[in-house]
Scaffold this motif. Structure first.
Motif, PDB file in Angstrom:
ATOM      1  N   GLY A  42       1.177  -1.192  -0.167  1.00 39.50           N
ATOM      2  CA  GLY A  42      -0.069   0.311   0.219  1.00 39.50           C
ATOM      3  C   GLY A  42       1.162   1.534  -0.133  1.00 39.50           C
ATOM      4  O   GLY A  42       0.882   1.858  -0.791  1.00 39.50           O
ATOM      5  N   LEU A  43       1.744   0.968   0.815  1.00 37.87           N
ATOM      6  CA  LEU A  43       2.744   2.699   1.331  1.00 37.87           C
ATOM      7  C   LEU A  43       3.300   3.335  -0.216  1.00 37.87           C
ATOM      8  O   LEU A  43       3.348   3.658  -0.964  1.00 37.87           O
ATOM      9  CB  LEU A  43       3.545   2.834   2.071  1.00 37.87           C
ATOM     10  CG  LEU A  43       3.487   2.323   3.705  1.00 37.87           C
ATOM     11  CD1 LEU A  43       3.927   2.134   4.756  1.00 37.87           C
ATOM     12  CD2 LEU A  43       2.508   4.276   3.639  1.00 37.87           C
ATOM     13  N   ASN A  44       3.502   1.779  -1.025  1.00 39.74           N
ATOM     14  CA  ASN A  44       4.227   1.678  -2.045  1.00 39.74           C
ATOM     15  C   ASN A  44       3.816   2.414  -3.189  1.00 39.74           C
ATOM     16  O   ASN A  44       4.157   2.782  -4.438  1.00 39.74           O
ATOM     17  CB  ASN A  44       5.576   0.344  -2.747  1.00 39.74           C
ATOM     18  CG  ASN A  44       6.829   0.346  -1.375  1.00 39.74           C
ATOM     19  OD1 ASN A  44       7.827   1.638  -2.268  1.00 39.74           O
ATOM     20  ND2 ASN A  44       7.102  -0.278  -0.758  1.00 39.74           N
ATOM     21  N   CYS A  45       2.650   1.864  -3.475  1.00 38.45           N
ATOM     22  CA  CYS A  45       1.444   2.163  -4.374  1.00 38.45           C
ATOM     23  C   CYS A  45       1.056   3.631  -4.192  1.00 38.45           C
ATOM     24  O   CYS A  45      -0.328   3.930  -4.562  1.00 38.45           O
ATOM     25  CB  CYS A  45       0.229   1.721  -4.532  1.00 38.45           C
ATOM     26  SG  CYS A  45       0.753   0.057  -4.605  1.00 38.45           S
ATOM     27  N   GLN A  46       0.928   4.500  -3.084  1.00 37.89           N
ATOM     28  CA  GLN A  46       0.871   5.851  -2.902  1.00 37.89           C
ATOM     29  C   GLN A  46      -0.593   5.888  -2.455  1.00 37.89           C
ATOM     30  O   GLN A  46      -0.917   6.580  -2.351  1.00 37.89           O
ATOM     31  CB  GLN A  46       1.027   6.481  -3.727  1.00 37.89           C
ATOM     32  CG  GLN A  46       2.586   7.192  -4.427  1.00 37.89           C
ATOM     33  CD  GLN A  46       3.448   7.274  -3.909  1.00 37.89           C
ATOM     34  OE1 GLN A  46       3.270   8.871  -2.320  1.00 37.89           O
ATOM     35  NE2 GLN A  46       4.774   7.038  -3.167  1.00 37.89           N
ATOM     36  N   ASP A  47      -1.171   4.581  -1.164  1.00 39.01           N
ATOM     37  CA  ASP A  47      -2.123   4.612  -1.204  1.00 39.01           C
ATOM     38  C   ASP A  47      -2.009   4.929   0.283  1.00 39.01           C
ATOM     39  O   ASP A  47      -0.633   5.437   0.758  1.00 39.01           O
ATOM     40  CB  ASP A  47      -2.546   3.195  -1.010  1.00 39.01           C
ATOM     41  CG  ASP A  47      -3.201   2.667  -1.703  1.00 39.01           C
ATOM     42  OD1 ASP A  47      -3.338   3.031  -3.020  1.00 39.01           O
ATOM     43  OD2 ASP A  47      -2.806   1.329  -2.084  1.00 39.01           O
ATOM     44  N   ARG A  48      -2.678   5.343   0.815  1.00 34.35           N
ATOM     45  CA  ARG A  48      -2.949   5.934   2.152  1.00 34.35           C
ATOM     46  C   ARG A  48      -3.320   4.936   3.039  1.00 34.35           C
ATOM     47  O   ARG A  48      -4.231   4.459   3.371  1.00 34.35           O
ATOM     48  CB  ARG A  48      -3.942   7.346   2.794  1.00 34.35           C
ATOM     49  CG  ARG A  48      -4.011   8.652   3.404  1.00 34.35           C
ATOM     50  CD  ARG A  48      -4.634   9.338   3.802  1.00 34.35           C
ATOM     51  NE  ARG A  48      -4.987   9.872   4.508  1.00 34.35           N
ATOM     52  CZ  ARG A  48      -6.108   9.863   6.104  1.00 34.35           C
ATOM     53  NH1 ARG A  48      -7.050   8.252   4.857  1.00 34.35           N
ATOM     54  NH2 ARG A  48      -6.264  10.630   6.841  1.00 34.35           N
ATOM     55  N   VAL A  49      -1.999   4.515   4.136  1.00 38.07           N
ATOM     56  CA  VAL A  49      -1.991   3.785   4.750  1.00 38.07           C
ATOM     57  C   VAL A  49      -2.527   3.583   6.664  1.00 38.07           C
ATOM     58  O   VAL A  49      -1.150   4.600   7.229  1.00 38.07           O
ATOM     59  CB  VAL A  49      -1.069   2.384   4.292  1.00 38.07           C
ATOM     60  CG1 VAL A  49      -0.964   1.255   6.234  1.00 38.07           C
ATOM     61  CG2 VAL A  49      -0.518   1.806   3.052  1.00 38.07           C
ATOM     62  N   ALA A  50      -3.275   3.668   7.600  1.00 38.87           N
ATOM     63  CA  ALA A  50      -3.100   3.159   8.689  1.00 38.87           C
ATOM     64  C   ALA A  50      -3.169   1.758   9.416  1.00 38.87           C
ATOM     65  O   ALA A  50      -4.009   0.552   8.792  1.00 38.87           O
ATOM     66  CB  ALA A  50      -4.549   3.673   9.535  1.00 38.87           C
ATOM     67  N   CYS A  51      -3.116   1.516   9.726  1.00 37.45           N
ATOM     68  CA  CYS A  51      -2.382  -0.214  10.774  1.00 37.45           C
ATOM     69  C   CYS A  51      -2.893   0.021  12.162  1.00 37.45           C
ATOM     70  O   CYS A  51      -2.362   0.955  13.107  1.00 37.45           O
ATOM     71  CB  CYS A  51      -1.224  -0.438  10.262  1.00 37.45           C
ATOM     72  SG  CYS A  51      -0.563  -1.701  11.534  1.00 37.45           S
ATOM     73  N   TYR A  52      -3.441  -0.565  12.859  1.00 33.75           N
ATOM     74  CA  TYR A  52      -3.503  -1.164  13.634  1.00 33.75           C
ATOM     75  C   TYR A  52      -3.296  -2.073  15.143  1.00 33.75           C
ATOM     76  O   TYR A  52      -3.844  -2.796  14.135  1.00 33.75           O
ATOM     77  CB  TYR A  52      -4.822  -0.151  14.489  1.00 33.75           C
ATOM     78  CG  TYR A  52      -5.493   0.800  14.358  1.00 33.75           C
ATOM     79  CD1 TYR A  52      -5.525   2.345  15.409  1.00 33.75           C
ATOM     80  CD2 TYR A  52      -6.164   1.981  13.246  1.00 33.75           C
ATOM     81  CE1 TYR A  52      -5.518   3.911  14.916  1.00 33.75           C
ATOM     82  CE2 TYR A  52      -6.440   2.980  13.031  1.00 33.75           C
ATOM     83  CZ  TYR A  52      -5.768   3.860  13.584  1.00 33.75           C
ATOM     84  OH  TYR A  52      -6.071   5.321  13.727  1.00 33.75           O
ATOM     85  N   GLY A  53      -3.199  -2.362  16.132  1.00 34.01           N
ATOM     86  CA  GLY A  53      -2.984  -3.177  16.983  1.00 34.01           C
ATOM     87  C   GLY A  53      -5.002  -3.197  17.214  1.00 34.01           C
ATOM     88  O   GLY A  53      -5.181  -2.374  17.921  1.00 34.01           O
ATOM     89  N   MET A  54      -5.496  -4.211  17.641  1.00 33.81           N
ATOM     90  CA  MET A  54      -6.530  -5.055  18.120  1.00 33.81           C
ATOM     91  C   MET A  54      -6.269  -5.642  19.667  1.00 33.81           C
ATOM     92  O   MET A  54      -6.118  -7.062  19.022  1.00 33.81           O
ATOM     93  CB  MET A  54      -7.182  -5.216  16.662  1.00 33.81           C
ATOM     94  CG  MET A  54      -8.578  -5.633  16.629  1.00 33.81           C
ATOM     95  SD  MET A  54      -9.504  -5.675  15.987  1.00 33.81           S
ATOM     96  CE  MET A  54      -8.922  -7.559  15.226  1.00 33.81           C
ATOM     97  N   ALA A  55      -7.119  -5.636  20.188  1.00 34.88           N
ATOM     98  CA  ALA A  55      -7.767  -6.726  21.202  1.00 34.88           C
ATOM     99  C   ALA A  55      -8.947  -6.085  21.699  1.00 34.88           C
ATOM    100  O   ALA A  55      -9.344  -5.846  21.190  1.00 34.88           O
ATOM    101  CB  ALA A  55      -6.193  -6.968  22.536  1.00 34.88           C
ATOM    102  N   ASP A  56      -8.220  -5.205  23.309  1.00 33.80           N
ATOM    103  CA  ASP A  56     -10.074  -4.816  24.134  1.00 33.80           C
ATOM    104  C   ASP A  56      -9.783  -3.002  23.734  1.00 33.80           C
ATOM    105  O   ASP A  56     -10.733  -2.691  23.879  1.00 33.80           O
ATOM    106  CB  ASP A  56      -9.761  -4.854  25.709  1.00 33.80           C
ATOM    107  CG  ASP A  56      -8.214  -5.425  25.945  1.00 33.80           C
ATOM    108  OD1 ASP A  56      -7.529  -4.458  25.797  1.00 33.80           O
ATOM    109  OD2 ASP A  56      -8.026  -5.191  27.426  1.00 33.80           O
TER     110      ASP A  56
END
Length: 298
Positions: free
Chosen positions: A119-133
């Motif tokens: 995604g970053l190399n395709c110039q997309d906007r990327v957000a990543c989250y860790g998920m638990a409670d």
């Protein structure tokens, strides 16, 4: 059972050998999909792109340069051409970082790393989250190759957290933080105490394209422990004494199979892309298979 795994060894996601594997996947994306992670990321809104979408009646104030004079010559009507508005894609990665993922987290992180890298190399906007409670940011919404290494370092050093995974709460938090529709990829074992239905329904209802990647271990699918046991929940720490016979083992295997089938059916019913993999498989082969099916679209 493998030892619980917190952060990954240094270089696991940032070493040259791993990044070469990511680059190979990125090149495959460019060849197979022509760029972004999905085959078609065009907006349904009409704008000033280059792909023709529809005609509309000419109204005062419209750009006269958009008038189709051939239509006027044939039908004596002034109409303008509408084009699909080209938009950059936004990719939201929800990575299960609950303690039940400890033995599967290396595989889950590598899958997230690959999708974020592409995604970053395709110039997309990327957000990543860790998920638990709760939802914890691993990469704030970013764009560009310059964000690749910070993203991989964040994935590498993150630790599992929380107690029971609350998927629904995490989805609500994502909704509150991001109003823009995008591609949401959930990487998890989907063994949520509260179920997965409501969270998937909410994501679909918000208009996102959704893809679920279920990461399981052999131990998830089949238990081979018998006798009088004291079991401890890896997330809540609760202990329970049980006696396990062959009958209980068969019931466990059946319950897991039923749960997983329910997830597959739920995804199909809602038009959600679905991939299931074991943590023992090669992450790049999983991504390669997804791409060869046409991307993350359902």
């Amino acid at each position: 059972m493998p030892e619980p795994l917190e952060s990954l060894p240094p270089g696991e996601l940032t070493g040259a050998a791993f990044i070469r594997r990511l680059e190979t996947l990125f090149l495959l994306v460019r060849r197979v999909l022509g760029g972004s992670m999905q085959a078609d990321r065009k907006s349904t809104r009409k704008g000033t792109g280059i792909t023709f979408a529809d005609y509309a009646e000419y109204r005062h104030g419209d750009d006269y340069r958009a008038i189709d004079w051939r239509v006027y010559a044939r039908f004596d009507e002034l109409v303008i051409k509408l084009f699909e508005l080209e938009e950059d894609a936004t990719v939201y990665l929800l990575l299960d970082m609950s303690r039940s993922m400890q033995t599967k987290t290396a595989m889950a992180r590598k899958l997230a790393a690959a999708l974020g890298y592409i995604g970053l190399n395709c110039q997309d906007r990327v957000a990543c989250y860790g998920m638990a409670d709760e939802l914890r940011p691993l990469l704030e919404a970013s764009r560009g190759r310059g964000k690749v290494l910070p993203f991989l370092r964040s994935l590498e050093s993150a630790t599992c957290f929380g107690k029971d995974t609350d998927f629904n709460t995490c989805v609500k938090t994502l909704q509150a933080r991001h109003r823009k529709k995008g591609l949401v990829v959930v990487v998890s074992d989907f063994l949520f105490p509260g179920g997965f239905e409501e969270g998937l329904k909410r994501l679909s209802g918000l208009g996102h394209d959704v893809h679920a990647i279920q990461v399981l271990s052999e131990e998830d699918l089949k238990c081979d422990r018998k006798g009088d046991l004291e079991l401890e929940c890896v997330e809540s720490g609760k202990r329970r004494k049980v006696t396990v016979t062959a009958r209980e083992l068969d019931a466990y295997a059946a319950a897991v199979a039923e749960w997983n089938e329910k997830l597959r059916v739920e995804c199909a019913r809602r038009g959600i892309g679905f991939t299931r993999t074991l943590d023992s498989e090669a992450f790049d082969e999983v991504i390669r298979a997804i791409l060869q099916r046409g991307g993350l679209a359902a």
